[in-house]
Design an enzyme around this catalytic site. Sequence first.
Site, PDB file in Angstrom:
ATOM      1  N   LYS A 117       3.234 -15.416   2.020  1.00 41.93           N
ATOM      2  CA  LYS A 117       3.165 -16.135   0.741  1.00 41.93           C
ATOM      3  C   LYS A 117       4.616 -16.406   0.354  1.00 41.93           C
ATOM      4  CE  LYS A 117       0.738 -17.701  -2.759  1.00 41.93           C
ATOM      5  NZ  LYS A 117      -0.096 -18.907  -2.644  1.00 41.93           N
ATOM      6  N   TYR A 132       0.821  -1.220   0.000  1.00 40.99           N
ATOM      7  CA  TYR A 132       0.000   0.000   0.000  1.00 40.99           C
ATOM      8  C   TYR A 132       0.855   1.269   0.000  1.00 40.99           C
ATOM      9  CZ  TYR A 132      -4.162  -2.858   0.968  1.00 40.99           C
ATOM     10  OH  TYR A 132      -5.189  -3.771   0.904  1.00 40.99           O
TER      11      TYR A 132
END
Length: 357
Positions: A192, A141
Site C-alpha cells: 500500500k 502483528y
Amino acid sequence: MSKKILVLPGDGIGPEIVVEALKVIKRLQDDFGLDVELQSGLIGGCAYDAKGQPLPEETLLLAKEADAILLGAVGGYKWESLDISVRPEKGLLGLRSGLELFSNLRPAILYPQLASASTLKADVVSGLDIMIVRELTGGIYFGQPRGIKTLDNGERQGFNTLVYSESEIRRIARSAFEIAMKRDKRVCSVDKANVLECTELWREVVTDAVSDYPEIELTHMYVDNAAMQLVKAPKQFDVMVTTNMFGDILSDCAAMLTGSIGMLPSASLDANGKGMYEPIHGSAPDLAGKNEANPLATILSVSMMLRYSLGETKMADRIDSAVNQVLDDGIRTYDIFTGGLTKVSTSQMGDAVTAAL
Ligand code: NAD
C-alpha cells in the site's frame, strides 16, 4: 538418523484433524519406510488450561529440537475473555517468532474435481495455482508500541505499529523469488505504497532484491486492487509476496476460490528450511467434536512438510496422489460436498486417504 516431528494438535478441531494426518504418517512409516520419530506437545488453549500459558517452555524447547512441526489449530470461545497476553493465538505467534519462521507459504490450488465447490464460476478458477508468500514474524502483528491507552479527555485509543526493516523485507522477497524460480518465475509484490511509508520502503527493497534474480518477472500491486483481482481474474497470479497482515487477509480470500478453507495447507519456514506445517484454517469451534471437519488441509500439510523440510519428495507425491484419488472417487466432507457424491466424516476421509496410499 530419524527426523524428529513435533506434533501439536491444539484446540477445537485440531486434535480431530491431526489424528487423520497421523494415520497417513503411520502408513508411510509402515509400508514405505518413512524414517521419522514423533513427539507431541501442548499449545494454545489446552496448554493454558494445563500449564497457565499458551506456549509452555517445554513446547518451545521441543519445537527448537525438532526438524519439523505439525500443528492443528488453536483458539476457541472458552479462552476469548482471557487477557490478550495469554490467549491461545499468542502461543502460535510465540512459536512463529521463537523459531524465526518468517516465510509463510500458502498455496491456493483448485483441484479440478472441486471446481463446482468454488463460489466463483468454474472458468474463472479452473486450473488455479497461486502461491502466497506472507511475511510472518514482523509487521503490524508484532510492531511496538501497541496497546489501548486513555487520552487526556478520557476517551480510549487503540494503537498498533506497522514496521519493517530492510533486512526483513529483503529476506522475504528472496524467499518468494526462490519459490517462483521453481514455478512460473512471476512474482507480484503487494503493498500500500501510495499511503503507507513502511510499504513504500517494502516496494523499494523488493525492487532492488530482484536484481539477483534476472529471470523473475516482478510486478507490484496495491492491496485493495489485489483483493479485487483475486476474485476477478485470479489465474493472472503465480507467486504473490506481501506483508503479515495483507497476507493473512488475501490468503483467506484465495482459499475460498478453491472451494473450502478445509483444503489448504501451509508452511512457515526459517532461513534453513526448518518449518511448521498447519492448515490455514482455525480451530472451527462450531465443528469441534462433531467428526465433520475436513482433514485434507492437515494431510496436505504433511505433504508440504515432507517436501520442504524433510527432503522426502516421493513420499509427498504419494500423499498428493492419494488425495487426488480420493477426490476422483467422489469422496467429500460436508464443506466440499456438492451432491451426487459420497459425503463422509473427518475420520472416514482420513481412512480413505490412508487406503488410497
Ligand atoms: P476458522 O478457520 O476456525 O473457521 C472459519 C469457518 O470455516 C467456520 O465456518 C468453520 O466451520 C470453517 N472451517 C474451518 N476449518 C474447517 C475444516 N477443516 N473443514 C470444514 N470447515 C472448516 O476461523 P474463525 O471461526 O475465525 O476462528 C475460530 C478460532 O480459531 C478463533 O479462536 C481463532 O482465533 C482461531 N484461529 C486459529 C488459527 C490457527 O490456529 N492457525 C487460524 C485462524 C483462526
